[in-house]
Scaffold this motif. Structure first.
Motif, mmCIF file in Angstrom:
data_model
loop_
_atom_site.group_PDB
_atom_site.id
_atom_site.type_symbol
_atom_site.label_atom_id
_atom_site.label_comp_id
_atom_site.label_asym_id
_atom_site.label_seq_id
_atom_site.Cartn_x
_atom_site.Cartn_y
_atom_site.Cartn_z
ATOM 1 N N SER A 4 0.857 -1.224 -0.006
ATOM 2 C CA SER A 4 -0.081 -0.042 -0.137
ATOM 3 C C SER A 4 0.784 1.265 -0.084
ATOM 4 C CB SER A 4 -0.882 0.022 1.175
ATOM 5 O OG SER A 4 -0.296 -0.072 2.459
ATOM 6 N N ASP A 5 2.235 1.185 0.339
ATOM 7 C CA ASP A 5 2.983 2.283 0.170
ATOM 8 C C ASP A 5 3.499 2.476 -1.324
ATOM 9 O OD1 ASP A 5 3.019 2.902 2.997
ATOM 10 O OD2 ASP A 5 5.003 1.911 3.149
ATOM 11 N N ALA A 6 3.357 1.233 -2.157
ATOM 12 C CA ALA A 6 3.861 1.721 -3.442
ATOM 13 C C ALA A 6 2.932 1.546 -4.365
ATOM 14 C CB ALA A 6 4.745 0.408 -3.863
ATOM 15 N N LEU A 7 1.787 1.380 -4.152
ATOM 16 C CA LEU A 7 0.558 1.316 -5.053
ATOM 17 C C LEU A 7 -0.811 1.876 -4.236
ATOM 18 C CD1 LEU A 7 0.597 -2.411 -6.616
ATOM 19 C CD2 LEU A 7 1.329 -0.192 -7.573
ATOM 20 N N LYS A 8 -1.557 2.747 -5.222
ATOM 21 C CA LYS A 8 -2.789 3.394 -4.577
ATOM 22 C C LYS A 8 -3.691 2.365 -4.947
ATOM 23 C CE LYS A 8 -1.215 8.213 -5.770
ATOM 24 N NZ LYS A 8 -1.759 9.260 -6.765
ATOM 25 N N LYS A 9 -4.963 2.364 -4.347
ATOM 26 C CA LYS A 9 -6.004 1.509 -4.515
ATOM 27 C C LYS A 9 -6.596 1.491 -5.938
ATOM 28 C CE LYS A 9 -9.611 -0.201 -1.338
ATOM 29 N NZ LYS A 9 -8.696 -1.277 -0.975
ATOM 30 N N GLU A 10 -6.512 2.584 -6.502
ATOM 31 C CA GLU A 10 -7.061 2.799 -8.041
ATOM 32 C C GLU A 10 -6.318 1.942 -8.856
ATOM 33 O OE1 GLU A 10 -5.720 6.961 -6.646
ATOM 34 O OE2 GLU A 10 -6.574 5.187 -5.881
ATOM 35 N N ASP A 11 -4.925 1.795 -8.198
ATOM 36 C CA ASP A 11 -3.765 1.134 -9.459
ATOM 37 C C ASP A 11 -3.812 -0.198 -9.191
ATOM 38 O OD1 ASP A 11 -3.354 3.779 -10.608
ATOM 39 O OD2 ASP A 11 -1.754 4.027 -8.866
ATOM 40 N N VAL A 12 -4.169 -0.947 -8.373
ATOM 41 C CA VAL A 12 -4.292 -2.100 -7.953
ATOM 42 C C VAL A 12 -5.247 -3.015 -8.956
ATOM 43 C CG1 VAL A 12 -4.701 -4.088 -6.179
ATOM 44 C CG2 VAL A 12 -3.616 -1.826 -5.551
ATOM 45 N N PRO A 13 -4.787 -4.150 -9.369
ATOM 46 C CA PRO A 13 -5.692 -5.140 -10.098
ATOM 47 C C PRO A 13 -7.126 -5.147 -9.625
ATOM 48 C CG PRO A 13 -3.506 -6.037 -10.153
ATOM 49 C CD PRO A 13 -3.418 -4.969 -9.297
ATOM 50 N N LYS A 14 -8.098 -4.970 -10.485
ATOM 51 C CA LYS A 14 -9.431 -5.092 -9.789
ATOM 52 C C LYS A 14 -9.997 -6.718 -9.979
ATOM 53 C CE LYS A 14 -9.867 -0.875 -9.276
ATOM 54 N NZ LYS A 14 -8.375 -0.387 -9.561
ATOM 55 N N ASP A 15 -9.368 -7.215 -10.923
ATOM 56 C CA ASP A 15 -9.544 -8.810 -11.257
ATOM 57 C C ASP A 15 -8.500 -9.590 -11.352
ATOM 58 O OD1 ASP A 15 -11.459 -11.167 -11.114
ATOM 59 O OD2 ASP A 15 -12.719 -10.229 -12.603
ATOM 60 N N TRP A 16 -8.679 -11.162 -11.581
ATOM 61 C CA TRP A 16 -7.583 -11.974 -11.524
ATOM 62 C C TRP A 16 -6.912 -11.441 -13.191
ATOM 63 C CZ3 TRP A 16 -6.484 -14.011 -7.424
ATOM 64 C CH2 TRP A 16 -7.443 -14.543 -6.432
ATOM 65 N N ASP A 17 -7.840 -11.339 -14.356
ATOM 66 C CA ASP A 17 -7.186 -11.199 -15.355
ATOM 67 C C ASP A 17 -6.282 -9.881 -15.672
ATOM 68 O OD1 ASP A 17 -8.204 -13.478 -16.347
ATOM 69 O OD2 ASP A 17 -9.948 -12.616 -17.096
ATOM 70 N N ASP A 18 -6.371 -8.914 -14.502
ATOM 71 C CA ASP A 18 -5.618 -7.654 -14.680
ATOM 72 C C ASP A 18 -4.266 -8.104 -14.358
ATOM 73 O OD1 ASP A 18 -8.252 -6.465 -15.190
ATOM 74 O OD2 ASP A 18 -8.525 -5.870 -13.158
ATOM 75 N N LEU A 19 -4.109 -9.030 -13.691
ATOM 76 C CA LEU A 19 -2.708 -9.409 -13.240
ATOM 77 C C LEU A 19 -1.681 -9.649 -14.600
ATOM 78 C CD1 LEU A 19 -3.505 -11.664 -10.329
ATOM 79 C CD2 LEU A 19 -2.121 -9.585 -9.969
ATOM 80 N N LEU A 20 -2.411 -9.937 -15.684
ATOM 81 C CA LEU A 20 -1.653 -10.249 -16.922
ATOM 82 C C LEU A 20 -1.191 -9.030 -17.623
ATOM 83 C CD1 LEU A 20 -3.786 -13.432 -18.096
ATOM 84 C CD2 LEU A 20 -1.901 -13.282 -16.301
ATOM 85 N N ASP A 21 -1.682 -7.870 -17.128
ATOM 86 C CA ASP A 21 -1.409 -6.519 -17.750
ATOM 87 C C ASP A 21 0.265 -6.411 -17.950
ATOM 88 O OD1 ASP A 21 -0.636 -3.724 -18.394
ATOM 89 O OD2 ASP A 21 -3.042 -3.554 -17.949
ATOM 90 N N PRO A 22 0.640 -6.109 -19.122
ATOM 91 C CA PRO A 22 2.229 -6.049 -19.219
ATOM 92 C C PRO A 22 2.717 -4.943 -18.197
ATOM 93 C CG PRO A 22 1.393 -6.252 -21.389
ATOM 94 C CD PRO A 22 0.006 -6.100 -20.249
ATOM 95 N N LYS A 23 1.839 -3.885 -17.653
ATOM 96 C CA LYS A 23 2.311 -2.878 -16.652
ATOM 97 C C LYS A 23 2.776 -3.469 -15.331
ATOM 98 C CE LYS A 23 -2.195 -1.529 -14.993
ATOM 99 N NZ LYS A 23 -3.025 -0.109 -15.065
ATOM 100 N N TYR A 24 2.254 -4.803 -15.013
ATOM 101 C CA TYR A 24 2.535 -5.329 -13.924
ATOM 102 C C TYR A 24 3.963 -6.274 -14.032
ATOM 103 C CZ TYR A 24 -1.730 -3.570 -12.208
ATOM 104 O OH TYR A 24 -2.999 -2.634 -12.025
ATOM 105 N N LYS A 25 4.538 -6.264 -15.112
ATOM 106 C CA LYS A 25 5.906 -6.960 -15.397
ATOM 107 C C LYS A 25 6.717 -6.673 -14.357
ATOM 108 C CE LYS A 25 9.108 -8.591 -19.059
ATOM 109 N NZ LYS A 25 8.775 -9.954 -19.106
ATOM 110 N N GLY A 26 7.437 -7.891 -13.819
ATOM 111 C CA GLY A 26 8.425 -7.691 -12.803
ATOM 112 C C GLY A 26 7.916 -7.180 -11.527
#
Length: 362
Positions: free
Chosen positions: A155-177
């Protein structure tokens, strides 16, 4: 001294020694008979209890002293390991069980253990207070608590609105690494989450789920050795996202003051039944049953919900007695056939380990 005199003295000493041993053995004979004549050390032997647990140290430290306080004189030995490791160890010790009680196992692992004849069929006093979907029909295991599997983030690194909303969102390239995953094969929690991801794609065609996990692997920075390493690396922001169970996230957030929070995936979450059982052939079954009864006492269940964020399986505990976090929890269960999951988990996870882990498109 003549030979006759020597023989006479040896006879006297032998008789005296025999009388002494007979007199000293009187207490032991009484103890054996009072313990059903088991000849294995009497009542002292029955006050030993060996537990294999996948529970967090915070839970063990909260529960075991209370049990020992209520049951003085018990020698309780607790060995901590992953839920899957417990299954493998109990399986390996089937011919000569070393544990008495299995404390903390996934529904899939416990179903597998029951089918392999590794768990004792029992009916504790609370049996009817645990719904059918949270226990074995033959009483070989009972669900102790429910573990929703959710998305964990720093929660220090990510704002709530920037967190994946569903499982499939975890596959977004912006979360790589940015994703850290607790080592999967040794963890009942992770095996359940990963198997659920395959199931939700199509349980009849695991290839679709494998492709999904391959994409997740591409975004995964590291598979950590254990939960401790996961928490440490998450706190250091070596990764800022993970998949984990709600209870442990809340413990780390509220008790350990870690910068962690969670998001509930909108399409639904796997709600794992985390259970317990008596090991088949347990050397201290009576002690195991005493711990079983203690573990499900209403007062302890409410206390563990309040202090350690556990969701009890018992359906007779009034919601008014439960803490606010529990009352405000809004979860949508993922529709899962747990019998299919138990049957397929080993196959699916073996394929993932051999063909997907560390091999996602880079």
């Amino acid at each position: 001294m003549t030979n006759g005199m020597k023989k006479w003295m040896v006879g006297v000493l032998t008789g005296a020694l025999a009388f002494s041993l007979t007199a000293c053995s009187g207490g032991g004979s009484t103890g054996t008979s009072s313990n059903g004549g088991n000849g294995n050390g009497g009542a002292a032997e029955e006050k030993k209890l060996v537990i294999y647990t996948a529970r967090d140290k915070n839970v063990v430290d909260a529960v075991i002293p209370k049990f020992k306080e209520k049951n003085p004189g018990y020698d309780v030995q607790v060995l901590t390991m992953g839920a899957q490791q417990i299954l493998e160890r109990v399986r390996g010790e089937k011919a000569n069980p070393q544990a008495d009680f299995w404390w903390g196992g996934t529904q899939s692992a416990l179903m597998t253990a029951a089918n392999e004849g590794l768990l004792e069929a029992v009916k504790p006093s609370f049996a009817d207070k645990v719904p059918a979907q949270y226990k074995d029909a033959e009483g070989r295991w009972y669900g102790e608590m429910l573990l929703p599997e959710v998305i964990m983030y720093n929660s220090d690194a990510l704002k709530k609105e920037d967190v994946p909303k569903d499982w499939d969102d975890l596959l977004d390239p912006k979360y790589k690494g940015k994703i850290l995953i607790r080592g999967v094969l040794a963890s009942g929690t992770m095996r359940t989450i990963y198997s659920s991801m395959i199931y939700r794609q199509d349980p009849k065609d695991p290839a679709k789920g494998y492709e999904w996990l391959k994409k997740l692997d591409a975004n995964t920075k590291e598979y950590t050795q254990d939960p401790t390493n996961l928490y440490l690396k998450m706190a250091r922001q070596e990764g800022v996202l993970s998949l984990w169970n709600l209870q442990d996230i809340l413990i780390q957030k509220e008790k350990q003051k870690q910068p962690f929070d969670f998001a509930v995936p909108s399409s639904g979450v796997p709600i794992l039944v985390d259970g317990v059982g008596v090991v088949k052939g347990a050397k201290h079954k009576e002690s195991a049953m005493k711990f079983y009864e203690f573990l499900f006492e209403e007062s302890l269940r409410v206390e563990l919900a309040e202090n350690l964020f556990q969701i009890p399986t018992r359906n007779d505990i009034s919601k008014d007695k439960m803490p606010n976090w529990y009352k405000n929890l809004d979860l949508k269960p993922m529709n899962i056939d747990w019998a299919v999951m138990a049957e397929k988990e080993k196959e699916w996870m073996q394929y993932w380990d051999e063909n997907i882990k560390g091999k996602g498109a880079k």
